[in-house]
Design an enzyme around this catalytic site. Structure first.
Site, PDB file in Angstrom:
ATOM      1  N   TYR A   1      31.631   0.967  10.949  1.00 49.29           N
ATOM      2  CA  TYR A   1      32.853   0.566  10.250  1.00 49.29           C
ATOM      3  C   TYR A   1      34.058   1.262  10.877  1.00 49.29           C
ATOM      4  O   TYR A   1      33.974   2.411  11.325  1.00 49.29           O
ATOM      5  CB  TYR A   1      32.756   0.892   8.762  1.00 49.29           C
ATOM      6  CG  TYR A   1      31.878  -0.074   8.007  1.00 49.29           C
ATOM      7  CD1 TYR A   1      32.367  -1.315   7.605  1.00 49.29           C
ATOM      8  CD2 TYR A   1      30.554   0.236   7.717  1.00 49.29           C
ATOM      9  CE1 TYR A   1      31.558  -2.223   6.931  1.00 49.29           C
ATOM     10  CE2 TYR A   1      29.737  -0.663   7.043  1.00 49.29           C
ATOM     11  CZ  TYR A   1      30.246  -1.890   6.649  1.00 49.29           C
ATOM     12  OH  TYR A   1      29.444  -2.782   5.987  1.00 49.29           O
TER      13      TYR A   1
ATOM     14  N   ARG B   1      32.050  -8.788   5.436  1.00 49.39           N
ATOM     15  CA  ARG B   1      32.076  -9.138   4.014  1.00 49.39           C
ATOM     16  C   ARG B   1      32.943  -8.204   3.181  1.00 49.39           C
ATOM     17  O   ARG B   1      33.579  -8.613   2.214  1.00 49.39           O
ATOM     18  CB  ARG B   1      30.630  -9.126   3.506  1.00 49.39           C
ATOM     19  CG  ARG B   1      30.440  -9.154   2.015  1.00 49.39           C
ATOM     20  CD  ARG B   1      28.966  -8.968   1.676  1.00 49.39           C
ATOM     21  NE  ARG B   1      28.422  -7.733   2.217  1.00 49.39           N
ATOM     22  CZ  ARG B   1      28.579  -6.532   1.642  1.00 49.39           C
ATOM     23  NH1 ARG B   1      29.290  -6.417   0.539  1.00 49.39           N
ATOM     24  NH2 ARG B   1      28.035  -5.452   2.187  1.00 49.39           N
TER      25      ARG B   1
ATOM     26  N   ARG C   1      -3.003  -8.011  13.575  1.00 52.24           N
ATOM     27  CA  ARG C   1      -1.602  -8.176  13.973  1.00 52.24           C
ATOM     28  C   ARG C   1      -0.779  -8.740  12.818  1.00 52.24           C
ATOM     29  O   ARG C   1       0.332  -9.228  13.023  1.00 52.24           O
ATOM     30  CB  ARG C   1      -1.520  -9.084  15.205  1.00 52.24           C
ATOM     31  CG  ARG C   1      -2.178  -8.468  16.442  1.00 52.24           C
ATOM     32  CD  ARG C   1      -1.972  -9.327  17.683  1.00 52.24           C
ATOM     33  NE  ARG C   1      -2.756 -10.560  17.624  1.00 52.24           N
ATOM     34  CZ  ARG C   1      -3.990 -10.688  18.101  1.00 52.24           C
ATOM     35  NH1 ARG C   1      -4.598  -9.642  18.651  1.00 52.24           N
ATOM     36  NH2 ARG C   1      -4.620 -11.842  18.043  1.00 52.24           N
TER      37      ARG C   1
ATOM     38  N   SER D   1      20.800  -5.765   9.488  1.00 44.77           N
ATOM     39  CA  SER D   1      22.153  -5.223   9.467  1.00 44.77           C
ATOM     40  C   SER D   1      22.072  -3.723   9.269  1.00 44.77           C
ATOM     41  O   SER D   1      21.371  -3.259   8.360  1.00 44.77           O
ATOM     42  CB  SER D   1      22.945  -5.879   8.319  1.00 44.77           C
ATOM     43  OG  SER D   1      24.204  -5.260   8.132  1.00 44.77           O
ATOM     44  N   GLY D   2      22.763  -2.962  10.106  1.00 45.78           N
ATOM     45  CA  GLY D   2      22.674  -1.514  10.007  1.00 45.78           C
ATOM     46  C   GLY D   2      24.029  -0.834  10.078  1.00 45.78           C
ATOM     47  O   GLY D   2      24.734  -0.943  11.085  1.00 45.78           O
TER      48      GLY D   2
ATOM     49  N   CYS E   1      18.804  -5.285   3.851  1.00 45.76           N
ATOM     50  CA  CYS E   1      19.254  -4.969   5.211  1.00 45.76           C
ATOM     51  C   CYS E   1      18.045  -4.659   6.079  1.00 45.76           C
ATOM     52  O   CYS E   1      17.949  -5.127   7.203  1.00 45.76           O
ATOM     53  CB  CYS E   1      20.210  -3.779   5.199  1.00 45.76           C
ATOM     54  SG  CYS E   1      21.774  -4.131   4.378  1.00 45.76           S
TER      55      CYS E   1
END
Length: 318
Positions: free
Chosen positions: A263, A25, A180, A221-222, A200
């Protein structure tokens, strides 16, 4: 004995060696893998990375901000925490009210153009000043949408009511620790389009066994170099705080990542970090007089024995 920080360092190595090149993105480009898990035994030290300095003050103030249900960066700025500035700033410079210099693609341009960076820094300082001092401006442009704090503390239902997920899960841990369903979700599909940055770290679940509280985070996403070290420390701190209120010891923090990426403009920094040897993890101490997680302030949280390697700077992809 293997140092627990190798859980993170091995993630870096795995992605650098086996990651797939992908566009993203932000236009920066990444190498990534899908599906990776790390485990940290919180009883053996607080996992604040030592192969580079991770600022605990910023981790803690961001977590307290989430826990307050706040979604405006003013609180963060009041605590000299600038980690969310770029996303709020983006909404300001893209608005019809902004009349300053062109700030399109400010993230990449500020890295590549020194002259532009001077303008960007000036506009960012002015933006921060307005958020801190002008209530109307802060309410309009300091607001990030219904991000983490809102979803944790005031999830909107179709019936028009709100759910305090964090408060509810703490009560469930106390009353039905074998459940749970000890889950908090930040991913509300209806609200995602209006968020400055969709969550994220999307969902976390608690698990109680043998008097110990463990937490597993699912992160869609990390950003491995900049984001993941914060996330490890933040959810480990959250686990400590909730265990404290519930009268439990700490167990594990289990970190499961969907798209785990580095990145392309972080490669050099990652290699530098991988060349360093981990040092002992520090110890976290909580003020024993504070009983509720919602009453903790910065001065109630202390890190002892933190002796990291120096910080490694890297640009943020916005």
């Amino acid at each position: 004995m293997k140092h627990a920080e190798n859980e993170y360092l091995n993630l870096c190595r795995h992605v650098m060696e086996h990651g797939t090149k992908k566009e993203d993105r932000t236009g920066t480009g990444t190498v990534s893998v899908f599906g990776y898990q790390m485990r940290f035994d919180l009883s053996k030290g607080f996992p604040l990375l030592t192969t580079k300095r991770v600022p605990f003050r910023l981790v803690a103030s961001e977590l307290l901000w989430f826990m307050k249900g706040d979604t405006n960066i003013r609180y963060l700025l009041q605590h000299n925490n600038n980690i969310w500035n770029e996303w709020a700033f983006k909404s300001w410079v893209e608005s019809d009210e902004y009349t300053g210099p062109d700030m399109i693609d400010f993230g990449l341009r500020s890295q590549q153009d020194e002259e532009f960076k001077v303008q960007y820094d000036e506009q960012m300082e002015l933006f921060k000043k307005n958020v801190l001092e002008d209530d109307e401006f802060s309410n309009k442009y300091g607001y990030l949408g219904d991000v983490y704090g809102k979803q944790w503390r005031a999830w909107k239902t179709t019936a028009g009511e709100t759910l305090d997920q964090l408060k509810d899960v703490i009560e469930m841990i106390k009353k039905t620790p074998d459940s749970r369903r000890l889950i908090v979700s930040a991913w509300n599909p209806e609200d995602v389009p209006s968020m400055a940055l969709p969550p994220c770290h999307t969902l976390f679940q608690f698990y109680v066994a043998d008097g110990k509280l463990s937490c597993q985070l699912y992160q869609r996403s990390g950003d491995i170099f900049l984001g993941i070290p914060f996330n490890i420390a933040s959810y480990s701190l959250l686990t400590h705080l909730i265990a404290h209120e519930c009268g439990l010891e700490v167990g594990e923090f289990v970190h499961t990542i969907g798209d785990a990426h580095i990145y392309t403009n972080h490669f050099e920094q990652v290699e530098k970090q991988l060349a360093r040897e981990p040092r002992p993890f520090p110890k976290l101490t909580l003020n024993p007089d504070v009983k509720s997680v919602f009453d903790f302030e910065m001065e109630d949280l202390t890190i002892e024995g933190y002796d990291p390697h120096p910080a490694i700077k890297a640009p943020v992809a916005v």
